[in-house]
Structure formats: structure tokens, C-alpha cells
Design a protein around this motif. Structure first.
Motif, short mmCIF file in Angstrom:
data_model
loop_
_atom_site.label_atom_id
_atom_site.label_comp_id
_atom_site.label_asym_id
_atom_site.label_seq_id
_atom_site.Cartn_x
_atom_site.Cartn_y
_atom_site.Cartn_z
N VAL A 65 -6.26 -11.25 -6.18
CA VAL A 65 -5.76 -10.87 -4.44
C VAL A 65 -4.55 -11.95 -4.15
O VAL A 65 -4.59 -13.62 -4.28
CB VAL A 65 -7.05 -10.80 -3.76
N THR A 66 -3.82 -11.87 -3.31
CA THR A 66 -2.82 -12.86 -3.06
C THR A 66 -2.62 -12.52 -1.49
O THR A 66 -2.67 -10.98 -0.74
CB THR A 66 -1.07 -12.42 -3.92
N VAL A 67 -2.18 -13.84 -0.60
CA VAL A 67 -1.46 -13.11 0.49
C VAL A 67 -0.10 -14.29 0.98
O VAL A 67 -0.46 -15.20 0.28
CB VAL A 67 -2.70 -13.83 1.25
N SER A 68 0.54 -13.39 2.18
CA SER A 68 1.97 -14.42 2.06
C SER A 68 1.53 -15.03 3.21
O SER A 68 0.84 -14.90 3.99
CB SER A 68 3.09 -12.73 2.30
N ILE A 128 -1.86 -9.04 2.05
CA ILE A 128 -3.12 -9.21 1.66
C ILE A 128 -2.53 -7.81 0.33
O ILE A 128 -2.53 -6.38 0.50
CB ILE A 128 -3.92 -9.20 2.28
N ARG A 129 -2.24 -8.37 -0.82
CA ARG A 129 -2.82 -7.52 -1.76
C ARG A 129 -2.90 -7.57 -3.21
O ARG A 129 -3.72 -9.33 -3.00
CB ARG A 129 -0.68 -7.48 -2.91
N ASN A 188 0.08 -5.43 -7.40
CA ASN A 188 0.87 -5.82 -5.99
C ASN A 188 0.17 -4.53 -5.15
O ASN A 188 0.79 -4.42 -4.31
CB ASN A 188 2.29 -6.52 -5.58
N SER A 189 -0.57 -4.32 -5.49
CA SER A 189 -1.68 -2.81 -4.77
C SER A 189 -1.62 -3.52 -3.02
O SER A 189 -2.30 -4.45 -2.95
CB SER A 189 -2.38 -2.62 -5.02
N MET A 204 -1.45 -4.16 5.58
CA MET A 204 -0.08 -4.94 6.00
C MET A 204 0.26 -4.50 7.63
O MET A 204 -0.69 -4.14 8.80
CB MET A 204 0.31 -4.02 5.56
N PRO A 205 1.16 -5.72 8.11
CA PRO A 205 1.88 -6.77 7.31
C PRO A 205 1.13 -8.04 7.63
O PRO A 205 0.91 -9.00 7.28
CB PRO A 205 3.32 -6.11 8.20
#
Length: 498
Positions: free
Chosen positions: A127-130, A139-140, A163-164, A168-169
């Protein structure tokens, strides 16, 4: 007695053994190629001259991150993967197949975290966060397929799931993972603005709609309040989020059976711009770094005082920018400084030796890290069991060695007992008692020597990860009375080698 013990050893070896997540946090990669290896403890002298055992070895890592990231090891502590939120690296610290182009950020405080897929030991959710500078990515998650039991499997990122989207956003730069009380599923937690979001991860994947829980009002909520980590206690029932720009520490109760966040409270006006921190193993204290580059100290606060809201954090005698809880039950700290206008960070490592006692023993190891740490530590779903070794260092031949450990469990996976291997061909079983933290074991070694002793919690026939101790059995007969020599050695050594 020996025959009965031998029978249990054979019985355990004959049945399938599945280990739980004890070794997941064995490797830490962070900052500008910095790292720590908890599998290779070192004996190091601190700045105040204390010889300290059990310090994880400083290593080089593949990440170049200003903020956070993650590292994942298998149940035995072997490295599986690491990431800065943009690129995933494999066991060999090489770019994983299809491992580039994740939509995290190297400046997010918790840019990524990895979660084991329920009921699938070869599947992991990254899991990633911008960051606040690139809120459009949100969050993807991406699925990594890898067989932890196959050392030749370097893993790969699924093309179909890469990157599902989860949210957003706009999103806060934080990710927390909590083990479900059923021992299989997980909860993913993020705070954005004045809401906590909670997703349920099951065998079918993430829930489509997160649960939402409103926080108290936060000043500057759309800017600086969005950065700062979410940290979960070892027992999975306490949650802290650092709303840095609001100078507020949020705390809440978490129900690992339902995913419900309740009784959210805010300690405001702290004047501490804190981005990261750590619970002590028993959750009695919380340690927070001072996130300003001109930091003069880290801080601590009793969790009960944090909840009461009438006591401010206390400054520690250590210049710490960020803290994280190690698998050994100690809390580790790093310092970041500004030099000539560029963030570089110094290479000092700080260790809170007694985090459940309020950090009265904090040791600094100057220049210990191989490279500069920057701001963040890797994010983990913390181990289910944390052990602290409190064993004496020497025992005279002819006297029983006394082993003393502190065992913290998360209340979800509760051991049946402890399996002791004394390293001399003999073994012992010990019952686990719910609610008991301290365990002792005595053993008489037939000969002098340095013995590698291990203790392994188990559930029925399922073995959990081992903790290793040393027994140094020496010949005291020519030096003085053995009992006096035994006590003097330990008293003198423990003064400088706790």
C-alpha cells in the motif's frame, strides 16, 4: 524427565510447523542507503562508555528516501523486499520484476507498508500513499507474488493490480496496519483531515468503502496537519496519529475485532512538530521525535497522561528526530540535521534501552549508521511477540544459569508454551500464562563454554520465531569462591553492559 522432553521434541518436528510474523521486522532500510540488521546483533560502546550488547548491525540499503518506506522479512528474518513507495527491491536489493512506477512518494512520512494476504502465504499487498505535493495519486495498492520459502524466488508485482485505487485524491501521509482479532485478516488505517479511514482486508481483498471516524477539530488541517505518522501499539488496541502542523497528538482506542476507532482525543498546543514516534512494548509510554531539523531532543509521554490531556510530553536527553520500536523491545531513534541548506542527517543511532520504564536509559552511538538516515524509519505491521532478554552474562561452572526474559504478546495469537533449547543437546518446555510478562528458566550446564540458547513460543504444534540468548559458563574455581565470583562478575559487567 529427559525421555518425556525428547518425546515432545520429536512430536513437534514430525508435525507441520507454521511460524507467525516474528521475523518480519528483522531488516530496516531507510534514508540515504542506511539500514539495520537485527539478525546480527553487535556489542557496541555508547557515547558515555557503556558496552552494549544486542545492537543491530549497521548495513547499506537500496533506498534513497527523505521520508518513509517499508522493509519486509520472512518469519525467519530473511529479507524479502523493500520499497520507498515508488520502487520495490527484491531479496538481493535489486529492482523487483515490474517493481517500478508505484505512486507513493519518497517524501511521505509513511510512503508505503506491506500486508500479508489473508490465507495466501505467497501474496502480499503493498500500500502506498502520495505526498501533500502530489495529492492526485491518493492511496493505492499493488500485489506482490513471492514464495518466502523459496530463496530463489525474487518476487514480482502483478500487472493487473498495480496501483489499484483505494482513496482519491486528498490523503494524509500516514498508513497503519492492525491485525484482526481472528488472526487472519487486517485493518488498514489512514487519517486524512478530521477523519480516520479504516479498510478491512480479507481473503477477497480490501473493502470497497472504508469506515470513517471523526477526530476533534485540528488547526491547519489542510496543510501541515496532514503529515505525521499513524502508530499502533503491539497489542493492537491503541492508536496514535501525529498531526504535526497542528501541534496535536491524536490518540484513540482501536477494536481489532471490529475495526472501530473510538474515544478519539487530541492533545493540542504541544509546540512539538512531531512526524514520527513509537509505543513502548507494553503501550505504557509513547516516544515522539521532534520533527524540526533544529531538534534539541526527543520526547516521551505516559500513554495515560496523553489520554488525560493535561500533561505535556517531557524532553529526553537525546536529540531524536524520529523513533521506531525494534523487534527486540527497544526503541530506536535517528537524528536529522540541516547542513548548508541541504538535508543530510547525521549517522548517530539512539537506543531507548528501557522504553516501558520511561526511557531512563538512553544510549547514543555516534556515527554508527553506514549512511545518513533522513526523516523516516520503515513502517511495519509489528511482530506479534516481542521478547526482552534480561539474562545475566556469566555463570560459574557448577551453578545453574538463570535465564530471564520479558514476553509481550498482542492478545490475538497467544502462545501455549515456551520451548527452550539450551545449545548443549538438552531441552525444556515451559507453560505460557496469559497476562504474565516475565519468565525465568534455570539450567545446569555440564561444561564451561559459550552456549547459544534459544526460546521459541509455540501454539499447539505451531512454532513461532525464536529469540536467542547466550550463556557464558566459565571456570571460577581458581579465582575465588565460585558463588562470590559469580555475583561479582555479573554485578561489575552489568554496570557497563546492560
Amino acid at each position: 524427565m529427559k525421555k518425556r522432553i525428547l518425546f515432545w521434541i520429536i512430536f513437534l518436528m514430525m508435525l507441520p510447523i507454521s511460524m507467525q510474523a516474528q521475523g518480519e521486522s528483522s531488516w530496516w532500510y531507510f534514508g540515504n542507503n542506511a539500514g539495520l540488521n537485527f539478525n546480527d546483533p553487535q556489542k557496541v560502546t555508547s557515547s558515555n562508555g557503556l558496552i552494549t550488547s544486542g545492537i543491530p548491525k549497521a548495513v547499506n540499503g537500496p533506498l534513497k528516501s527523505l521520508g518513509g518506506g517499508f522493509t519486509l522479512s520472512d518469519i525467519q528474518g530473511n529479507l524479502l523486499m523493500s520499497s520507498d513507495g515508488i520502487t520495490i527491491y527484491n531479496r538481493k536489493n535489486e529492482i523487483m520484476t515490474n517493481g517500478t512506477g508505484l505512486l507513493g512518494s519518497i517524501i511521505s512520512m509513511q510512503s508505503g507498508i506491506v500486508i500479508p494476504a489473508p490465507n495466501n502465504p505467497k501474496k502480499f499487498y503493498v500500500v502506498t500513499v502520495s505526498s501533500q505535493e502530489n495529492v492526485s495519486h491518493g492511496i493505492r495498492y499493488s500485489v506482490v507474488n513471492i514464495d518466502p520459502s523459496n530463496p530463489n524466488d525474487m518476487g514480482s508485482v502483478e500487472v493487473a493490480t498495480k496501483n489499484s485505487l483505494l482513496k482519491m485524491p486528498h490523503c494524509g501521509e500516514n498508513l497503519g496496519v492492525v491485525a484482526h482479532k481472528n488472526g487472519t485478516d487486517y485493518w488498514l488505517v489512514n487519517r486524512t483531515g478530521v477523519f480516520f479511514y479504516v479498510w478491512h482486508l480479507t481473503e477477497q481483498g480490501f473493502s470497497k468503502t472504508p469506515k470513517m471516524y471523526k477526530t476533534p477539530p485540528l488547526p491547519d488541517v489542510d496543510k501541515g496537519a496532514q503529515i505525521g505518522a499513524t502508530i499502533v501499539s503491539v497489542d493492537n488496541t491503541k492508536l496514535v496519529n501525529l498531526a504535526a502542523g497542528s501541534y496535536t497528538i491524536l490518540s484513540a482506542d482501536f477494536n481489532p475485532a471490529t475495526g472501530v476507532i473510538s474515544d478519539i482525543r487530541g492533545l493540542g498546543n504541544t509546540k512539538i512538530y512531531s512526524l514520527g514516534g513509537a509505543f513502548s512494548p507494553k503501550g505504557e509510554y509513547f516516544y515522539l521525535g521532534a520533527g524540526n531539523e533544529s531538534v534539541e531532543s526527543g520526547y516521551k509521554i505516559k500513554y495515560s497522561d496523553l489520554r488525560a490531556g493535561n500533561v505535556m510530553p517531557t524532553a529526553l536527553d537525546a536529540k531524536v528526530f524520529n523513533f521506531s520500536l525494534g523487534r527486540d523491545g527497544r526503541v530506536y531513534g535517528i537524528t536529522r540535521t540541516i547542513s548548508s541548506g541541504a538535508a543530510d542527517g547525521n549517522r548517530d543511532l539512539h537506543v531507548v534501552m528501557d522504553p516501558d520504564k520511561g526511557g531512563t536509559d538512553i544510549r547514543t552511538f555516534p556515527g554508527y549508521l553506514t549512511n545518513r538516515p533522513q526523516r523516516g524509519f520503515p513502517s511495519f505491521k509489528h511482530s506479534n511477540i516481542i521478547t526482552e532478554n534480561k539474562t545475566k552474562l556469566f555463570t560459574c561452572e557448577g551453578y545453574e544459569a538463570k535465564f530471564d526474559i520479558n514476553l509481550i504478546t498482542n492478545g490475538i495469537i497467544v502462545p501455549t508454551g515456551l520451548f527452550w533449547d539450551f545449545g548443549d543437546g538438552t531441552y525444556e518446555m515451559q507453560n505460557f500464562i496469559a497476562g504474565k510478562y516475565d519468565y525465568e528458566m534455570n539450567h545446569l550446564f555440564a561444561n564451561s563454554g559459550l552456549y547459544k540458547v534459544s526460546v521459541m513460543p509455540y501454539i499447539g504444534t505451531k512454532g513461532l520465531s525464536k529469540t536467542f540468548l547466550e550463556a557464558n559458563i566459565i571456570d571460577c574455581s581458581l579465582k575465588t569462591n565460585p558463588m562470590i565470583r559469580h555475583e561479582l562478575l555479573n554485578i561489575n559487567e552489568l554496570e557497563t553492559n546492560k
